[in-house]
Design a protein around this motif. Structure first.
Motif, short mmCIF file in Angstrom:
data_model
loop_
_atom_site.label_atom_id
_atom_site.label_comp_id
_atom_site.label_asym_id
_atom_site.label_seq_id
_atom_site.Cartn_x
_atom_site.Cartn_y
_atom_site.Cartn_z
N THR A 122 0.83 -1.21 0.00
CA THR A 122 0.00 0.00 0.00
C THR A 122 0.86 1.26 0.00
OG1 THR A 122 -1.79 -1.15 1.18
CG2 THR A 122 -1.80 1.27 1.23
N ARG A 125 2.25 1.70 -3.48
CA ARG A 125 1.20 2.10 -4.42
C ARG A 125 0.77 3.55 -4.21
NH1 ARG A 125 -2.18 -1.18 -2.86
NH2 ARG A 125 -3.71 0.13 -1.81
N LYS A 126 0.59 3.97 -2.96
CA LYS A 126 0.17 5.34 -2.67
C LYS A 126 1.26 6.36 -3.01
CE LYS A 126 -3.99 4.81 -0.88
NZ LYS A 126 -5.20 5.49 -1.42
N THR A 227 6.23 10.17 1.26
CA THR A 227 5.33 9.22 1.91
C THR A 227 6.07 8.65 3.11
OG1 THR A 227 4.36 8.66 -0.23
CG2 THR A 227 3.92 7.16 1.60
N VAL A 263 -2.99 8.84 5.15
CA VAL A 263 -3.32 7.70 4.29
C VAL A 263 -3.97 6.58 5.07
CG1 VAL A 263 -2.37 5.95 2.74
CG2 VAL A 263 -1.46 8.28 2.69
#
Length: 410
Positions: A122, A125-126, A227, A263
């Motif tokens: 995740t 991907r984010k 991120t 997120v």
């Protein structure tokens, strides 16, 4: 129930080694143990040895199935728990694909390895990584996230100060045929300059969260997004809005220059060793346009305001020590400003300067307002009013982009 350290030798369980899952849950029926004790007249010590060495391992609880390529699907979130106290100092870590290395992770250094593959996927991907991107990673550890980044990006630059973990990381990258895309810098990320990069993707050691975020946001190296996996409480401060209980100096300083998106939350059980608190993933995106403000002066101003963020500005700036401090800074910074002639040692100059501060607060209708409830636009306006009146908050030339926040300021 016991949690024991297990070295998996079966090639069909390749992904367990790849994901660095060194312990799994072992279920033992208490009643069966009791019956064994009665039948065999075992002493408590012998019973402990039996449970330790002859436990039934239910691999099905660790994963639903393993596909032909060795990919773990539907892995449980509750993979990691506690192990017996005498086994805690040493963790079984798969340093390469053919053997194991025994590593001791230092919690004091923020060495908490993320092992849940769904969370790792995740995060990647984010991050929206392009095949041409160079990704900066801080604290890669044993490389669970790094390997996925190497598969998605053109290049990964990783800062890691623990040579033991660097060796594990490079072995794993070499085994995957990704070594040429990896550059490891064995230096403190807070003391070394960053090379050029497009994105930051990292599981950040909790101890450097504040200074690292400031180094990124206030640094001179442009980037598209960061991120970050951070301590949950810290992440809540980053995304807090005026009026929220978590709204702080950290919130306004970061949001002045960047947008922050929450997120997802990540359980402490998804790490090895498990930290004491849960974590959260946030994405920080620098704003394309930022206010025209002196960043040195802004950070000094927010420090003064948020030292007592729930106190009214009138009460804070009427404090004798605060007035004296601002008078001294203002006199040194700009001798030609409107407050020229206000003598630090002269009681009349001190009183005049204090009245000037109160006048600014009243003119802007800020005297009864509290910093924790002011928007960034309102704070910018107040700073502008102070500077126009010759009142300054920071010494010129004393600004460092990487200055960390004090605990009270966060």
């Amino acid at each position: 129930m016991l949690l024991l350290s297990v070295i998996e030798k079966d090639n069909t369980k390749q992904h367990i080694r790849q994901s660095l899952v060194p312990i799994i849950r072992i279920n033992i029926e208490k009643q069966r143990a009791c019956n064994d004790t009665k039948d065999k007249k075992m002493t408590p010590m012998l019973l402990h040895d039996q449970l330790k060495h002859k436990a039934i391992i239910d691999v099905g609880r660790l994963m639903k199935h393993v596909d032909e390529g060795g990919t773990m699907l539907g892995a449980t979130r509750r993979v990691v728990g506690f192990i017996p106290r005498r086994l805690r100092p040493v963790r079984q870590v798969h340093g390469d694909e053919d053997g194991e290395e025994r590593l001791h992770f230092h919690k004091s250094k923020g060495q908490h390895i993320l092992i849940n593959p769904r969370i790792l996927d995740t995060i990647v991907r984010k991050s929206a990584i392009n095949p041409t991107d160079t990704v900066l990673e801080i604290g890669p550890g044993t490389g669970n996230l790094t390997l996925k980044l190497l598969e998605a990006a053109h290049k990964v630059v990783a800062f890691e100060i623990d040579h033991r973990l660097v060796q594990v990381l490079e072995k794993r990258a070499l085994h995957r045929g990704l070594k040429d895309k990896l550059r490891v810098i064995e230096r403190d990320a807070m003391k070394a300059p960053f090379p050029r990069f497009d994105l930051v993707v990292a599981n950040i050691p909790y101890q450097i969260s504040s200074p690292l975020v400031i180094k990124l946001v206030y640094g001179s190296t442009p980037f598209r997004s960061a991120t970050l996996l951070l301590q949950k409480e810290f992440a809540r401060r980053l995304v807090a809005n005026p009026g929220d209980s978590e709204f702080s100096r950290l919130s306004v300083n970061v949001k002045l220059l960047a947008d922050v998106e929450l997120v997802m939350d990540v359980s402490r059980r998804d790490f090895l060793p498990s930290p004491k608190v849960d974590s959260s993933v946030v994405i920080i995106r620098p704003k394309p346009q930022v206010p025209n403000v002196d960043l040195r002066e802004w950070r000094a101003f927010t420090s003064s305001c948020f030292n007592n963020r729930n106190k009214t500005l009138g009460a804070s700036f009427k404090n004798k020590r605060k007035v004296f401090e601002l008078l001294k800074i203002s006199n040194e910074n700009d001798k030609a400003s409107s407050h020229k002639g206000d003598d630090v040692e002269d009681e009349g100059g001190f009183t005049s300067f204090k009245e000037k501060i109160i006048g600014v607060l009243r003119t802007g209708e800020f005297e009864d307002k509290r910093p924790a409830k002011l928007s960034i636009e309102e704070l910018l306006r107040l700073l502008s009013l102070f500077n126009q009146a010759g009142i300054y908050f920071g010494y010129r030339g004393h600004f460092k982009r990487e200055d960390r926040f004090d605990a009270d300021d966060e």
